[in-house]
Design a protein around this motif. Sequence first.
Motif, short mmCIF file in Angstrom:
data_model
loop_
_atom_site.label_atom_id
_atom_site.label_comp_id
_atom_site.label_asym_id
_atom_site.label_seq_id
_atom_site.Cartn_x
_atom_site.Cartn_y
_atom_site.Cartn_z
N GLU A 519 0.84 -1.20 0.00
CA GLU A 519 0.00 0.00 0.00
C GLU A 519 0.88 1.25 0.00
OE1 GLU A 519 -3.22 0.23 -0.17
OE2 GLU A 519 -3.88 -1.85 0.16
N GLY A 520 0.73 2.06 -1.05
CA GLY A 520 1.43 3.34 -1.10
C GLY A 520 0.52 4.46 -0.62
N LYS A 521 1.09 5.64 -0.50
CA LYS A 521 0.34 6.80 -0.03
C LYS A 521 -0.10 7.72 -1.17
CE LYS A 521 2.61 6.90 4.48
NZ LYS A 521 3.40 7.71 5.45
N ALA A 522 0.33 7.41 -2.40
CA ALA A 522 -0.01 8.25 -3.55
C ALA A 522 0.04 7.39 -4.80
CB ALA A 522 0.95 9.44 -3.66
N ASN A 523 -0.33 7.97 -5.92
CA ASN A 523 -0.32 7.26 -7.19
C ASN A 523 1.07 6.69 -7.46
OD1 ASN A 523 -2.26 9.42 -7.00
ND2 ASN A 523 -2.88 8.92 -9.07
N CYS A 548 11.89 2.12 -1.45
CA CYS A 548 12.60 0.86 -1.59
C CYS A 548 12.02 -0.14 -0.58
CB CYS A 548 14.10 1.04 -1.34
SG CYS A 548 14.86 2.34 -2.32
N PHE A 549 11.63 -1.34 -1.07
CA PHE A 549 11.01 -2.34 -0.23
C PHE A 549 11.74 -3.67 -0.35
CE2 PHE A 549 7.50 0.57 0.11
CZ PHE A 549 6.83 0.20 1.26
N ASP A 550 11.74 -4.42 0.76
CA ASP A 550 12.14 -5.82 0.78
C ASP A 550 10.86 -6.63 0.91
OD1 ASP A 550 13.07 -8.40 1.30
OD2 ASP A 550 14.77 -7.70 2.49
N LEU A 551 10.57 -7.49 -0.09
CA LEU A 551 9.31 -8.22 -0.10
C LEU A 551 9.18 -9.19 1.07
CD1 LEU A 551 8.91 -8.97 -3.92
CD2 LEU A 551 8.09 -7.02 -2.57
N ARG A 552 10.27 -9.46 1.76
CA ARG A 552 10.20 -10.31 2.95
C ARG A 552 9.70 -9.51 4.16
NH1 ARG A 552 16.33 -12.17 2.06
NH2 ARG A 552 16.35 -9.91 1.68
N MET A 553 9.74 -8.19 4.05
CA MET A 553 9.22 -7.30 5.10
C MET A 553 8.43 -6.17 4.45
SD MET A 553 12.61 -7.09 7.55
CE MET A 553 13.62 -6.51 6.17
N PRO A 554 7.24 -6.47 3.91
CA PRO A 554 6.53 -5.50 3.09
C PRO A 554 5.80 -4.41 3.86
CG PRO A 554 5.26 -7.51 3.25
CD PRO A 554 6.54 -7.77 3.99
N LYS A 555 5.77 -4.48 5.19
CA LYS A 555 5.02 -3.50 5.96
C LYS A 555 5.72 -2.14 6.01
CE LYS A 555 1.72 -6.32 7.01
NZ LYS A 555 0.36 -6.13 6.42
N GLN A 556 7.04 -2.16 6.07
CA GLN A 556 7.81 -0.92 6.18
C GLN A 556 8.85 -0.87 5.07
OE1 GLN A 556 7.29 1.65 8.17
NE2 GLN A 556 5.59 0.66 9.27
N PRO A 557 9.08 0.30 4.46
CA PRO A 557 10.10 0.40 3.41
C PRO A 557 11.51 0.31 4.00
CG PRO A 557 9.19 2.56 3.89
CD PRO A 557 8.38 1.58 4.69
N LEU A 558 12.41 -0.22 3.19
CA LEU A 558 13.82 -0.20 3.59
C LEU A 558 14.33 1.23 3.67
CD1 LEU A 558 15.36 -3.09 1.45
CD2 LEU A 558 14.94 -3.10 3.91
N SER A 559 13.91 2.04 2.72
CA SER A 559 14.33 3.44 2.70
C SER A 559 13.38 4.22 1.80
CB SER A 559 15.77 3.59 2.20
OG SER A 559 15.88 3.08 0.87
N VAL A 560 13.35 5.51 2.02
CA VAL A 560 12.60 6.44 1.18
C VAL A 560 13.56 7.52 0.73
CG1 VAL A 560 10.67 8.03 1.03
CG2 VAL A 560 10.45 5.97 2.43
N LEU A 561 13.77 7.61 -0.58
CA LEU A 561 14.73 8.56 -1.14
C LEU A 561 13.99 9.85 -1.50
CD1 LEU A 561 16.62 6.04 -3.46
CD2 LEU A 561 17.08 6.61 -1.06
N ARG A 562 14.32 10.91 -0.80
CA ARG A 562 13.64 12.20 -0.97
C ARG A 562 14.59 13.21 -1.62
NH1 ARG A 562 11.92 10.17 4.04
NH2 ARG A 562 9.63 10.03 4.24
#
Length: 694
Positions: A519-523, A548-562
């Motif tokens: 689930e993302g927060k935008a398009n 950036c996501f690890d499918l083994r831990m899909p609840k939280q992103p590994l990182s968000v590049l801003r």
Amino acid sequence: MVGPASSTAAETSARLRTNALSAADTSTSAVADNDIVKCPICLGTICEAFMTACGHSFCYGCISRHLSERQSCPSCCRALTDDQIYPNFALNQLINSHSEETQRPTSSSIVEQIRNSVESNQALDVEDIDTLLMVLQQKKQAMRSYERRFELSTMRHFLVAAQSRKVSKMEVLRAELAMVEEDLAHVTAQLEGSGVRTSDDSVGSTFAKSRLALALGNPPPAADSGAGPQVPNALTTEDGTIISEPSNTLLHPVGRTEQQPQQQSQQLTPPAPRHHSRRVEEHYTDLENFYFNTRMRGVGGDEGLAEFLETLTTFARYEQFRPVATLRYGDGTSSAAIVASIEFDRDEEVFAVAGVTRKIKLFDYANVIEQADTWNGLAHTAQQRRQRQKLVARQDWWNRDVEENSNGGGDSSTNEAAASVVTALQYPTVEFTNRSKISCLSFNPYIKSQLACSDYDGTVSLWDVSASGTPILNLGEHEKRTWSVDFSHVDPTRLCSGSDDGKVKIWTTNKRSSVMTIEGKANVCCVRFNPLHGNILIFGSADHNVHCFDLRMPKQPLSVLRGHRKAVSYTRFLSPDEIISASTDSSLKLWNMRTQECIRTFSGHTNEKNFVGLTTSGSEWIACGSENNTMYSYYRNLSHPAVTHKFGNCNPVTGVEQPEDDPSLFVSAVCWKSKTNTLLSANSQGIIKVLELV
């Protein structure tokens, strides 16, 4: 010892101050000393005065806290409830007036006090007035002296800071100059050691140009003997080979062959190709920044120069994109033929093109190149035939008048004939029609004939390009338009998709339902698997970020590049640890996944609202489209475009280029052919070009 004048001045000043203060105290003592402004509970000045039914006043906060514990008046102990207290506006106004008087600036109060003392009926003689003026003058001088010291102190602080910064810059410049001289000596020694004669006599030449020319492996040009610029009498190819300019007289082939080695033997070092020097000068600022950034991190000698030399030589080697072939995506009946995606198959023998016409067209790359060569050969033959006819016409005296009147017309017809074969009518090997407009394509990296597409209806379709024109699987869980689809390079049965519904879905080719949803927060505008790690996935969205996501831990992103200022429209992996992102803020950014830092920002193209494509070649070259109908290519170590190609305004039916530009056209899709210099690019007019970086 204190003189009489000084003692008299001090006594007068003290008497005036005492009188003024006593007059001011008289006006406020009535309020300050009255117990009516004191709260009986907190014993301080009443704040937000409230009065009880029995006539006592308290702070609102104090009486409220008291009544929450006891239902009686704190002063007279009469029964009291919350609905029996009322705002005391008169007392509150009196207290506020007293507070304003006590908070007046000190300078205004003193002036008023002195004015009252002088204008009162108290006896003042001339000496008292002179003494008062002298005291005020001394105070004025002291205040001006303090202000002057403050100004000078502030200026000194600024100058010290400026000196420190300039000294630091000077030290950096000295270090950079020493580094350049060290590298210059090192490269010169290598050139001399290899038996190549260098020219170090041109002291007046620009130092930076000499450094860059030496870094390219070419010595700086020798100093002229005072003459002006010389017209070159020989041409050089890219490898430095000298080609003599043809003369008007016919020379014997043997004589030309014998003289050429002698001319080359006299030139110990072939001159540098001219376009190399021009390329270096055009991008000098970028190259200079990269040189010093690289050398500050490296060491002397070959090891420190290796990275910069690789960038410099690779960058300077290429100058332009040469058109090899041109195709059409549309059928010529509609002007809306925007190409949304171009992709090569596993072996890069076939490429697929799709877009808003709902059609997926597959072309055989070798066949396209072969037909393009055939058409170019025919055009060249036709042009030679026309040139021979013109030569014969010139030799016939009775055709001279015809020749004079047809010079312009003959050239234009030749150009039109050549232009008419630029866009060849090449038919695809396979063509499918989707149910809706197509936004993205992705070939399976393991199964050669399997192709996935995403469309405007939110469906992801799987096709077998070797079978019939019906999709073998439709995946339709997205609620809105699907923008992106991608196969995993590690697990070829897994693919991902991103949609306007803000969701990223993971699919397998043997199930009709998704196996995971992020689930993302935008398009979600783009989604991509890591080419080396099958569980790592990235996607860009309208929230301006790369997730950036690890499918083994899909609840939280590994990182968000801003860092982008608008929606992220494309993401690509330049390497397993490096990401390229494109945004509608007209920029590309190179990210390091491990450090989550932006390594470099690329700018020069225009992209504010459309999807213009993004592709990479190996770990060095990046290409994207632009809304000025131009394709831009960047080299990873330089922030500005290295090579560009203007599409022009072509007639979608005949392929003939129109003289006027159409501002609504834009380059909409790009795709590198890996491990080659070939790039496929298409625009919103449906024109597809096969380009070669040369």
